[in-house]
Design a protein around this motif. Sequence first.
Motif, PDB file in Angstrom:
ATOM      1  N   ARG A 137       0.828  -1.211   0.000  1.00 42.46           N
ATOM      2  CA  ARG A 137       0.000   0.000   0.000  1.00 42.46           C
ATOM      3  C   ARG A 137       0.860   1.257   0.000  1.00 42.46           C
ATOM      4  NH1 ARG A 137      -4.147  -2.450   4.546  1.00 42.46           N
ATOM      5  NH2 ARG A 137      -5.365  -3.743   3.101  1.00 42.46           N
ATOM      6  N   LYS A 138       1.958   1.204   0.729  1.00 44.39           N
ATOM      7  CA  LYS A 138       2.850   2.364   0.800  1.00 44.39           C
ATOM      8  C   LYS A 138       3.554   2.582  -0.545  1.00 44.39           C
ATOM      9  CE  LYS A 138       5.960   4.543   4.117  1.00 44.39           C
ATOM     10  NZ  LYS A 138       4.972   5.541   4.537  1.00 44.39           N
ATOM     11  N   VAL A 139       3.959   1.503  -1.185  1.00 46.69           N
ATOM     12  CA  VAL A 139       4.591   1.605  -2.500  1.00 46.69           C
ATOM     13  C   VAL A 139       3.636   2.232  -3.515  1.00 46.69           C
ATOM     14  CG1 VAL A 139       5.405   0.259  -4.486  1.00 46.69           C
ATOM     15  CG2 VAL A 139       6.255  -0.269  -2.202  1.00 46.69           C
ATOM     16  N   VAL A 140       2.426   1.700  -3.595  1.00 52.95           N
ATOM     17  CA  VAL A 140       1.447   2.208  -4.560  1.00 52.95           C
ATOM     18  C   VAL A 140       1.126   3.678  -4.281  1.00 52.95           C
ATOM     19  CG1 VAL A 140      -0.936   1.992  -5.381  1.00 52.95           C
ATOM     20  CG2 VAL A 140       0.469  -0.052  -5.066  1.00 52.95           C
ATOM     21  N   ALA A 141       1.011   4.032  -3.005  1.00 55.50           N
ATOM     22  CA  ALA A 141       0.737   5.426  -2.639  1.00 55.50           C
ATOM     23  C   ALA A 141       1.855   6.343  -3.119  1.00 55.50           C
ATOM     24  CB  ALA A 141       0.553   5.549  -1.126  1.00 55.50           C
ATOM     25  N   ASP A 153       5.332  -0.849 -13.822  1.00 55.55           N
ATOM     26  CA  ASP A 153       4.690  -2.168 -13.813  1.00 55.55           C
ATOM     27  C   ASP A 153       5.084  -2.845 -12.511  1.00 55.55           C
ATOM     28  OD1 ASP A 153       3.715  -1.816 -16.414  1.00 55.55           O
ATOM     29  OD2 ASP A 153       5.535  -2.624 -17.296  1.00 55.55           O
ATOM     30  N   TYR A 154       4.155  -3.568 -11.890  1.00 58.94           N
ATOM     31  CA  TYR A 154       4.419  -4.225 -10.613  1.00 58.94           C
ATOM     32  C   TYR A 154       4.617  -5.725 -10.799  1.00 58.94           C
ATOM     33  CZ  TYR A 154       2.576   0.048  -8.415  1.00 58.94           C
ATOM     34  OH  TYR A 154       2.359   1.346  -8.023  1.00 58.94           O
ATOM     35  N   THR A 166      -4.039  -5.087  -7.536  1.00 55.48           N
ATOM     36  CA  THR A 166      -5.180  -4.984  -8.450  1.00 55.48           C
ATOM     37  C   THR A 166      -6.389  -4.321  -7.782  1.00 55.48           C
ATOM     38  OG1 THR A 166      -6.095  -7.187  -7.944  1.00 55.48           O
ATOM     39  CG2 THR A 166      -4.447  -7.058  -9.689  1.00 55.48           C
ATOM     40  N   LYS A 167      -6.475  -4.441  -6.452  1.00 53.52           N
ATOM     41  CA  LYS A 167      -7.589  -3.816  -5.711  1.00 53.52           C
ATOM     42  C   LYS A 167      -7.373  -2.314  -5.544  1.00 53.52           C
ATOM     43  CE  LYS A 167      -8.606  -7.907  -2.875  1.00 53.52           C
ATOM     44  NZ  LYS A 167      -8.521  -8.456  -1.497  1.00 53.52           N
ATOM     45  N   LYS A 171      -5.842   0.234 -12.369  1.00 55.58           N
ATOM     46  CA  LYS A 171      -5.299   0.523 -13.699  1.00 55.58           C
ATOM     47  C   LYS A 171      -3.850   0.070 -13.852  1.00 55.58           C
ATOM     48  CE  LYS A 171      -8.307   4.486 -14.622  1.00 55.58           C
ATOM     49  NZ  LYS A 171      -8.357   5.938 -14.949  1.00 55.58           N
ATOM     50  N   ALA A 172      -3.253  -0.407 -12.765  1.00 56.99           N
ATOM     51  CA  ALA A 172      -1.843  -0.816 -12.802  1.00 56.99           C
ATOM     52  C   ALA A 172      -1.684  -2.170 -13.489  1.00 56.99           C
ATOM     53  CB  ALA A 172      -1.288  -0.886 -11.381  1.00 56.99           C
TER      54      ALA A 172
END
Length: 254
Positions: A137-141, A153-154, A166-167, A171-172
């Motif tokens: 969550r911290k990475v995506v933020a 890309d993850y 994906t949740k 769009k990632a």
Amino acid sequence: MKRLLTLGILAQLALSTASFAQTKVVAHRGAWKHTGAPENSIAALKEAIKMGCEGSEFDVHMSADSVLFVNHDADIQGLPIERTSAKQLSAVKLSNGETLPTLEAYLKEGIKQKKTRLVLEIKPSAVSKERGIALTRKVVAMVNALKAAPKVDYISFDYDICKEITKIAPKATVQYLNGDKTPDELLADGIHGFDYHYSILKKNPSWIKEAKSKKLITNVWTVNDEKDMDWLISEGISLITTNEPELLIQKLRK
């Protein structure tokens, strides 16, 4: 008739060339092996960009006080990243004198350009599953805050991490690394493709065409042998992750 046959042959050759051209190069931990740059350093990222790689892969961990750092292993110079403070980790110097990069610094450098994708591997936590999700969550933020999402890309070995992305970032683009899911299983869970070790695909060669037929991404790691490269290219793999990006680029240009 002869003209039609000639056109048919040319069309077949064009299709053959197109299938080979589809394969792209991802520099594993950046371009480091022949450049003198340390693995996973910002210098290695710059070298991969300079080479024109489709992507540059790197790995992310979280410090004891929740700061994100780029490094492959769970420890650096004897310091376990998850149990070490950001202050201590920030004092670590790589072999070229570069400071151990934070994810923030790495992304800021990566988004200065437009041609090389940032292939961000989220490492599973050795502390707990919950900490791995918190890391995710911290990475995506951070990716979103820096407006880096269009370039990122993850990938992850942890399937729960892949599903979490994906949740929270629908769009990632997300690829799974571990090799124990079929293309159908990935598709059912909303994962966008696989990034499997080449030995998995040699045991399951049909997965490449099967995945591509379902519009899934096909990526493979870490391919350094020319014969393995040749086989994967002939099978139509979309991406090859390698420690030998120079060799693969040269091969694909022939």
